[in-house]
Motif scaffolding. Structure first.
Motif, mmCIF file in Angstrom:
data_model
loop_
_atom_site.group_PDB
_atom_site.id
_atom_site.type_symbol
_atom_site.label_atom_id
_atom_site.label_comp_id
_atom_site.label_asym_id
_atom_site.label_seq_id
_atom_site.Cartn_x
_atom_site.Cartn_y
_atom_site.Cartn_z
ATOM 1 N N ILE A 1 -2.327 2.163 -4.708
ATOM 2 C CA ILE A 1 -1.861 3.546 -4.560
ATOM 3 C C ILE A 1 -3.054 4.412 -4.197
ATOM 4 O O ILE A 1 -4.072 4.389 -4.912
ATOM 5 C CB ILE A 1 -1.179 4.043 -5.854
ATOM 6 N N LYS A 2 -2.926 5.142 -3.097
ATOM 7 C CA LYS A 2 -4.032 5.979 -2.617
ATOM 8 C C LYS A 2 -3.487 7.223 -1.948
ATOM 9 O O LYS A 2 -2.276 7.342 -1.754
ATOM 10 C CB LYS A 2 -4.908 5.179 -1.640
ATOM 11 N N SER A 3 -4.401 8.148 -1.610
ATOM 12 C CA SER A 3 -3.943 9.340 -0.878
ATOM 13 C C SER A 3 -4.647 9.396 0.471
ATOM 14 O O SER A 3 -5.506 8.583 0.770
ATOM 15 C CB SER A 3 -4.238 10.608 -1.670
ATOM 16 N N GLU B 1 -3.889 7.020 -9.002
ATOM 17 C CA GLU B 1 -4.168 6.129 -7.881
ATOM 18 C C GLU B 1 -4.931 4.924 -8.417
ATOM 19 O O GLU B 1 -5.644 5.022 -9.412
ATOM 20 C CB GLU B 1 -4.992 6.863 -6.821
ATOM 21 N N GLY B 2 -4.752 3.774 -7.778
ATOM 22 C CA GLY B 2 -5.431 2.563 -8.228
ATOM 23 C C GLY B 2 -4.691 1.327 -7.777
ATOM 24 O O GLY B 2 -3.810 1.382 -6.911
ATOM 25 N N HIS C 1 15.313 -4.524 -11.329
ATOM 26 C CA HIS C 1 14.462 -3.572 -10.615
ATOM 27 C C HIS C 1 13.018 -4.062 -10.691
ATOM 28 O O HIS C 1 12.777 -5.240 -10.933
ATOM 29 C CB HIS C 1 14.627 -2.161 -11.200
ATOM 30 N N LEU C 2 12.054 -3.179 -10.471
ATOM 31 C CA LEU C 2 10.632 -3.539 -10.450
ATOM 32 C C LEU C 2 9.863 -2.690 -11.459
ATOM 33 O O LEU C 2 10.183 -1.524 -11.658
ATOM 34 C CB LEU C 2 10.049 -3.303 -9.050
ATOM 35 N N GLU C 3 8.822 -3.296 -12.048
ATOM 36 C CA GLU C 3 7.974 -2.580 -12.997
ATOM 37 C C GLU C 3 6.517 -2.684 -12.554
ATOM 38 O O GLU C 3 6.037 -3.761 -12.199
ATOM 39 C CB GLU C 3 8.114 -3.169 -14.402
ATOM 40 N N VAL C 4 5.833 -1.545 -12.577
ATOM 41 C CA VAL C 4 4.397 -1.494 -12.314
ATOM 42 C C VAL C 4 3.714 -1.702 -13.667
ATOM 43 O O VAL C 4 3.982 -0.967 -14.617
ATOM 44 C CB VAL C 4 3.986 -0.133 -11.710
ATOM 45 N N VAL D 1 0.859 -1.177 0.000
ATOM 46 C CA VAL D 1 0.000 0.000 0.000
ATOM 47 C C VAL D 1 0.898 1.231 0.000
ATOM 48 O O VAL D 1 1.746 1.401 0.889
ATOM 49 C CB VAL D 1 -0.941 0.030 1.220
ATOM 50 N N LEU D 2 0.720 2.075 -1.028
ATOM 51 C CA LEU D 2 1.453 3.333 -1.141
ATOM 52 C C LEU D 2 0.472 4.461 -0.866
ATOM 53 O O LEU D 2 -0.487 4.660 -1.614
ATOM 54 C CB LEU D 2 2.062 3.477 -2.534
#
Length: 131
Positions: A129-131, A45-46, A61-64, A4-5
């Motif tokens: 991803i959220k705020s 976000e999502g 590395h990492l990929e979204v 969770v970001l």
């Protein structure tokens, strides 16, 4: 595995806190939100999946993946979002300002180790991803 970001937005950049099952992993920096414009905005976000990726520039590395209207959204080391990122996410050990961080390589190594272990165990890695 679910990451969770949680983001905080500023005109000069986006700062975040990355957690897994309520446990803090690292902070993050990104570009500011500019309507998902390629190379100048953070991604919307999502919910997204993460996979391993290799390139000459960033090595492992990492990929979204499956980000609407975007490609090659990576997690890689960077300490200054506006100068070093093109829409990617940089793990940092400490936030030093809006879109600015310190000791990114250390934070990136920690994140990569956690995510690669899950992927090697055939788990899917989801990031919310959220705020």
């Amino acid at each position: 595995m679910v990451l969770v970001l949680t983001r905080t937005y500023f005109p000069e950049g986006t700062n975040g806190k990355l957690e897994c099952e309520g446990k803090f992993i690292c902070n993050t920096i990104e570009l500011p939100w500019k309507n998902n414009e390629t190379k100048v905005s953070c991604i919307p976000e999502g919910k997204y999946f993460i996979r391993k990726r290799y390139s000459r520039k960033f090595k492992w590395h990492l990929e979204v993946i499956e980000v609407k209207s975007r490609s090659f959204i990576l997690f890689h080391p960077a300490n200054k979002a506006m100068k070093e990122l093109n829409g990617c996410i940089a793990p940092v050990t400490k936030i030093s300002g809006a879109g600015l961080g310190l000791m990114s390589r250390k934070a990136f190594t920690k994140l990569r180790t956690i995510v690669y272990k899950a992927l090697d165990e055939k788990q899917r890695v989801l990031i919310i991803i959220k705020s």
